[in-house]
Design an enzyme around this catalytic site. Structure first.
Site, short mmCIF file in Angstrom:
data_model
loop_
_atom_site.label_atom_id
_atom_site.label_comp_id
_atom_site.label_asym_id
_atom_site.label_seq_id
_atom_site.Cartn_x
_atom_site.Cartn_y
_atom_site.Cartn_z
N ASP A 137 0.85 -1.21 0.00
CA ASP A 137 0.00 0.00 0.00
C ASP A 137 0.88 1.26 0.00
OD1 ASP A 137 -2.27 1.57 0.23
OD2 ASP A 137 -2.70 1.04 2.30
N TYR B 188 -1.07 -8.44 7.62
CA TYR B 188 -2.31 -9.10 8.04
C TYR B 188 -2.14 -10.58 8.36
CZ TYR B 188 -5.23 -4.97 7.12
OH TYR B 188 -5.81 -3.72 7.16
N1 AR6 Z 1 5.28 -5.34 -4.78
C1 AR6 Z 1 4.72 -6.55 -4.62
N2 AR6 Z 1 4.49 -7.10 -3.41
C2 AR6 Z 1 4.82 -6.36 -2.32
C3 AR6 Z 1 5.37 -5.07 -2.40
C4 AR6 Z 1 5.61 -4.55 -3.71
N3 AR6 Z 1 6.14 -3.33 -3.91
N4 AR6 Z 1 5.59 -4.60 -1.14
C5 AR6 Z 1 5.18 -5.57 -0.31
N5 AR6 Z 1 4.73 -6.64 -1.00
P1 AR6 Z 1 1.18 -6.09 3.00
P2 AR6 Z 1 -1.46 -7.00 3.91
C6 AR6 Z 1 4.16 -7.91 -0.52
O1 AR6 Z 1 1.68 -6.05 4.40
O2 AR6 Z 1 -0.89 -8.17 4.60
C7 AR6 Z 1 -0.70 -1.95 4.86
O3 AR6 Z 1 -0.20 -1.14 5.88
C8 AR6 Z 1 4.49 -8.35 0.89
O4 AR6 Z 1 5.75 -9.02 0.92
O5 AR6 Z 1 1.54 -4.98 2.09
O6 AR6 Z 1 -2.71 -7.19 3.06
C9 AR6 Z 1 -2.14 -1.62 4.51
O7 AR6 Z 1 -2.41 -0.25 4.64
C10 AR6 Z 1 3.35 -9.32 1.17
O8 AR6 Z 1 3.61 -10.63 0.64
O9 AR6 Z 1 -0.44 -6.22 2.94
C11 AR6 Z 1 -2.92 -2.43 5.50
O10 AR6 Z 1 -3.04 -1.77 6.74
C12 AR6 Z 1 2.18 -8.73 0.38
O11 AR6 Z 1 2.76 -7.75 -0.49
C13 AR6 Z 1 -2.08 -3.68 5.68
O12 AR6 Z 1 -0.74 -3.29 5.35
C14 AR6 Z 1 1.11 -8.07 1.22
O13 AR6 Z 1 1.68 -7.47 2.37
C15 AR6 Z 1 -2.48 -4.76 4.72
O14 AR6 Z 1 -1.77 -5.92 5.03
#
Ligand code: AR6
Length: 173
Positions: free
Chosen positions: A35, A122
Site C-alpha cells: 500500500d 495481516y
Molecule cells: N510489490 C509486490 N508485493 C509487495 C510489495 C511490492 N512493492 N511490497 C510488499 N509486497 P502487505 P497486507 C508484498 O503487508 O498483509 C498496509 O499497511 C508483501 O511481501 O503490504 O494485506 C495496509 O495499509 C506481502 O507478501 O499487505 C494495511 O493496513 C504482500 O505484499 C495492511 O498493510 C502483502 O503485504 C495490509 O496488510
C-alpha cells in the site's frame, strides 16, 4: 496466452498493466507494505482520490486512477486479518479477488496484477492464501475476459510457495 497465469517476483508498482491491485486497509488512506509503495509511486493525487471514496469494507474493492504509476488504474481491496482461519478469512480473501476481477471486468480492463493480499502485516499464511489467489486466477483466466493475469510475489520464498500450490492445483503458469 489468455489462459496462462504469470507468477513472478518483483515490485508491483513497476508493472505497465491496466490495473494493479492494492492490499489496502479499510480507510483507503494509505499504509505500509505494498500500500505504501503504491501510494509513493503514484504520487499524492492517489490519496486525494481515495479520500473521496469513504473507505472500503473487508472483502470489497474500489477503483481509482493510477496517476504516476505505469498502471492505468489501481484497484484497492481490503484483505482479512488472519485470526487462525476460523473467522471467515478464506471466504473474505476469495471475495477480495472476486470483486477485484469483477471491477476490472466492468471497466473493460484486460490486464491485471495482484500482490499476495493479506500475506504481510495481516498475517495470512502464504500457502493458504496462494491457493485462494490461484483458484481465483484460474477462474478469471478461463472466462477469457483477461489477456494477462500477473500474480506478483515480493521474494523468492513466496514465489516458490505459489509455484508449489500452482502445481498442486494443476494450474498452467
Ligand atoms: N510489490 C509486490 N508485493 C509487495 C510489495 C511490492 N512493492 N511490497 C510488499 N509486497 P502487505 P497486507 C508484498 O503487508 O498483509 C498496509 O499497511 C508483501 O511481501 O503490504 O494485506 C495496509 O495499509 C506481502 O507478501 O499487505 C494495511 O493496513 C504482500 O505484499 C495492511 O498493510 C502483502 O503485504 C495490509 O496488510
Amino acid at each position: 496466452m489468455s489462459n496462462v497465469i504469470e507468477i513472478i517476483t518483483g515490485d508491483i508498482t513497476t508493472l505497465a498493466v491496466d490495473a494493479i491491485v492494492n492490499a489496502a486497509n479499510s480507510t483507503l488512506l494509505g499504509g505500509g507494505g505494498v500500500d505504501g509503495a503504491i501510494h509513493r509511486a503514484a504520487g499524492p493525487k492517489l490519496v486525494e482520490e481515495c479520500a473521496t471514496l469513504g473507505g472500503c469494507p473487508v472483502g470489497e474493492a474500489r477503483i481509482t486512477k493510477g496517476y504516476n504509476l505505469p498502471a492505468r488504474f489501481v484497484i484497492h481491496t481490503v484483505g482479512p486479518v488472519w485470526h487462525g482461519g476460523g473467522n471467515g478469512e478464506p471466504e473474505l480473501l476469495a471475495a477480495c479477488y472476486r470483486t477485484s476481477y469483477a471491477l476490472a471486468r466492468s471497466h473493460g480492463l484486460r490486464s491485471i496484477a495482484f500482490p499476495a493480499i493479506s500475506c504481510g502485516v495481516y498475517g495470512y499464511p502464504m500457502e493458504q492464501a496462494g491457493a485462494v489467489s490461484l483458484a481465483a486466477a484460474r477462474e478469471a483466466s478461463s472466462s477469457g475476459d483477461f489477456g494477462r493475469i500477473v500474480l506478483v510475489q515480493f521474494n523468492e520464498p513466496a514465489l516458490a510457495c505459489y509455484l508449489t500450490v500452482a502445481r498442486r492445483l494443476e494450474i498452467r503458469f
